[in-house]
Design an enzyme around this catalytic site. Structure first.
Site, PDB file in Angstrom:
ATOM      1  N   ASN A 168       0.819  -1.199   0.000  1.00 30.54           N
ATOM      2  CA  ASN A 168       0.000   0.000   0.000  1.00 30.54           C
ATOM      3  C   ASN A 168       0.861   1.260   0.000  1.00 30.54           C
ATOM      4  O   ASN A 168       0.987   1.927  -1.034  1.00 30.54           O
ATOM      5  CB  ASN A 168      -0.940  -0.029   1.208  1.00 30.54           C
ATOM      6  N   ASP A 169       1.512   1.547   1.138  1.00 30.08           N
ATOM      7  CA  ASP A 169       2.240   2.807   1.224  1.00 30.08           C
ATOM      8  C   ASP A 169       3.390   2.905   0.218  1.00 30.08           C
ATOM      9  O   ASP A 169       3.699   3.992  -0.258  1.00 30.08           O
ATOM     10  CB  ASP A 169       2.766   2.998   2.651  1.00 30.08           C
ATOM     11  N   VAL A 170       4.002   1.762  -0.127  1.00 27.56           N
ATOM     12  CA  VAL A 170       5.165   1.817  -1.025  1.00 27.56           C
ATOM     13  C   VAL A 170       4.769   2.104  -2.475  1.00 27.56           C
ATOM     14  O   VAL A 170       5.637   2.276  -3.323  1.00 27.56           O
ATOM     15  CB  VAL A 170       6.004   0.519  -0.971  1.00 27.56           C
ATOM     16  N   VAL A 171       3.452   2.129  -2.776  1.00 26.93           N
ATOM     17  CA  VAL A 171       3.015   2.503  -4.121  1.00 26.93           C
ATOM     18  C   VAL A 171       2.123   3.751  -4.086  1.00 26.93           C
ATOM     19  O   VAL A 171       1.465   4.068  -5.066  1.00 26.93           O
ATOM     20  CB  VAL A 171       2.244   1.352  -4.821  1.00 26.93           C
ATOM     21  N   ASN A 172       2.117   4.442  -2.956  1.00 28.37           N
ATOM     22  CA  ASN A 172       1.238   5.604  -2.827  1.00 28.37           C
ATOM     23  C   ASN A 172       1.819   6.816  -3.553  1.00 28.37           C
ATOM     24  O   ASN A 172       2.865   7.338  -3.152  1.00 28.37           O
ATOM     25  CB  ASN A 172       1.044   5.931  -1.341  1.00 28.37           C
TER      26      ASN A 172
END
Lengths: 109, 468
Positions: free
Chosen positions: B394-398
């Site tokens: 999630n956060d690493v592709v935000n």
């Protein structure tokens, strides 16, 4: 004092060893690819199990003193679990890392 | 054998062991030689241990043998039996044991000194060695145990915070340090015990507020701590091998900590004291609008899209590990590969719960490592990629990390999946990621959501692909 446990090294020598080791460590590891981060960590985990050496020296010289012996026993058990567990699990991990079976492109990473 | 000769031979053995450690580390940093490297390091360790047992100062063997056999057996059994998905916990646990051993050695040495030199002061080098390994070893021990408990889900993975946390930690650290200094000028047993007890609490209190996604930084940091604690026992016992080996580990742990911090655009201090995802970051959620559209896709539609794609990239995250979906994902990659689709995995450096977590997980599922791309290699390829499968990340592709200066993630390097043709997000529900931050990628017109357990979705997808 417990001179018999000590090599009697001057502090400057110890410090030299420390600084050189830190430098070698950084140089040797700085190029590690991301895929090997976990094995590197668990491998170095096993290497810091070298405290087992210290634990053996302390326990071995604890002449029957109940308290030191008790501390030494736990330290040796901890260190041994650290060393053996660390190397075994790193090996398990590394034997899983495989390249593509028949790579026509020979360039590795 | 005469004593001087024996002592020299032991030193030579230590030198050989140190050489083996360095060579082992060097080989560990390349995939072709890594396994050999680990073996060489183990041989070095064996040489060091044999030499140590031969040391003239070692008089009692029974306890050593007993403790070493029990500890070694437990270590071997656990290391053999543990599931690959539980690897972060095991690494944390082993790290804690090393730190604990260093602290115990310091306590035993201090106790010995207290028997003969009560009330006097310790020689300076000995004092620094004893205090450093006692305090840092204890912090590493309790911190690693808490990290283990969090990863094993014995404790909640989210940050646990309480008021005045930083101030209390700072006071605790100051008191422990003060006691340690005092204890070196006036040798009296209970003092160091109190300092160690405070250090144990401190290690616990330092790791409790750290959330799951920050674990890679914390585990690398604790690894460095144990290494340095081991080096300090070397100063204490005048043992060069301990200094060398401990420092090597300290250096590698520090380097890894820095790499992980850079990959999140955060300093170590920020991770240790930030309680990310707790109070500080939460307000960011309110920033996004309500009721943004979300488009779904069915496994059968996705299967067709995948089969006709030229290039597919898979972005795994911790959710893949939680769902134990590494095997079905490999099956999917193989199936698509057989149909001529070019499949690769794009791995963010902090994906998962420890450095390199995803690589180990996929290696276990027999994904060849040349199919795994690091972030720098993967990002230029996304614009030419037809479908990206984001599984449990999630956060690493935000994209907010790149585009939105007000986002708490801003500045963190990401996998730029939004540059690809289509993005498919495998997700259990629309809940926000670890950091509690809304991800606009999910509302992007080119994104489709595939809701449900990642493993089940993938198994279904594999069947659909076979049917196409």
């Amino acid at each position: 004092m417990t001179e018999e446990l000590r090599e009697g090294l001057p502090f400057v020598i110890q410090l030299t060893v420390f600084v050189l080791a830190a430098w070698v460590g950084i140089e040797v590891i700085s190029k590690v690819p991301q895929m090997l981060h976990t094995p590197l960590m668990s491998g170095t985990n096993a290497i810091h199990g070298v405290v087992l050496v210290g634990a053996i020296l302390v326990l071995g010289a604890a002449a029957g003193g109940g308290f030191e012996t008790a501390l030494g026993i736990v330290a040796v058990a901890f260190g041994a679990a650290n060393v053996v567990g660390g190397f075994v699990v790193t090996d398990r991990m590394l034997q899983m890392f495989k390249r593509r079976p028949d790579p026509p492109d020979g360039e590795g990473r | 054998m005469d004593a001087a000769l024996r002592a020299d031979l032991i030193q030579v053995a230590y030198l050989v062991a140190a050489f083996c450690f360095i060579l082992g580390l060097r080989w560990l940093s390349s995939p072709r030689t890594a396994r050999k490297g680990n073996l060489v390091a183990a041989v070095g360790m064996a040489i060091a241990l044999v030499a140590t047992v031969a040391d003239a100062s070692v008089e009692t063997y029974v306890w050593i043998a007993l403790a070493a056999v029990v500890g070694g057996a437990v270590g071997a059994i656990v290391a053999r039996r543990v599931q690959m998905t539980a690897m972060p916990q095991l690494v944390a646990l082993l790290n804690g044991l090393g730190g604990g051993a260093a602290a115990l050695i310091a306590l035993a040495e201090y106790h010995r000194e207290s028997a003969s030199h009560a009330g006097e002061s310790l020689p300076p080098v000995l004092a620094v060695g004893v205090m450093f390994s006692a305090i840092v070893g204890s912090i590493s021990f309790s911190g690693s145990i808490v990290a283990f408990a969090k990863l094993q889900e014995l404790l909640p993975g989210r940050p646990i915070t309480w008021p005045g946390q930083k101030a209390l930690n700072a006071i605790g650290a100051a008191v422990a340090l003060g006691l340690a200094v005092y204890a070196s000028f006036d040798i009296a047993d209970p003092l160091l015990w109190v300092a160690v007890a405070i250090a144990l609490v401190l290690g616990t209190a330092a790791v409790l507020p750290i959330g799951g996604a920050d674990m890679p930084v914390v585990i690398a940091f604790l690894n460095a701590c144990t290494g340095l604690a081991a080096a300090a026992t070397g100063f204490m016992l005048d043992n060069t091998l301990l200094i060398i080996a401990g420092t090597l580990v300290g250096a590698s742990g520090t380097l890894l900590t820095k790499l992980m911090g850079d990959a999140m655009n955060r300093s170590l201090a920020n991770v240790l004291f930030g309680a990310f995802g707790g109070g500080g970051a939460a307000q960011a959620t309110g920033a996004s609008g309500e009721a943004l559209p979300v488009l779904e896709i069915s496994p059968s539609d996705l299967a067709a899209q995948l089969v006709y794609a030229r290039r597919v990239s898979i972005v795994p995250g911790y959710g893949l590990a939680v769902a134990q979906a590494q095997h079905p994902v490999r099956e999917l990659a193989d199936l698509l590969g057989e149909r001529g689709v070019q499949v690769s995995f794009a791995i963010h450096p902090v994906a998962g719960r420890m450095p390199g977590h995803m690589n180990v997980l996929l290696a276990e599922a027999d994904v060849p490592y040349d199919q795994l791309l690091e972030m720098e290699e993967a990002n230029p390829e996304f614009p030419q990629t037809d479908v990206v499968l984001v599984i449990g990340a999630n956060d690493v592709v935000n994209p907010a990390a790149r585009d939105d200066p007000s986002s708490p993630l801003h500045g963190m390097p990401i996998l730029e999946v939004d540059r690809a043709e289509t993005v498919i997000v495998f997700k259990r529900s629309m809940a926000t990621g670890f950091a509690g931050i809304e991800n606009l990628l999910f509302h992007d017109p080119k994104t489709r959501m595939l809701f449900g357990d990642a493993r089940k979705s993938l198994v279904q997808l594999v069947q659909e692909v076979q049917a196409v």
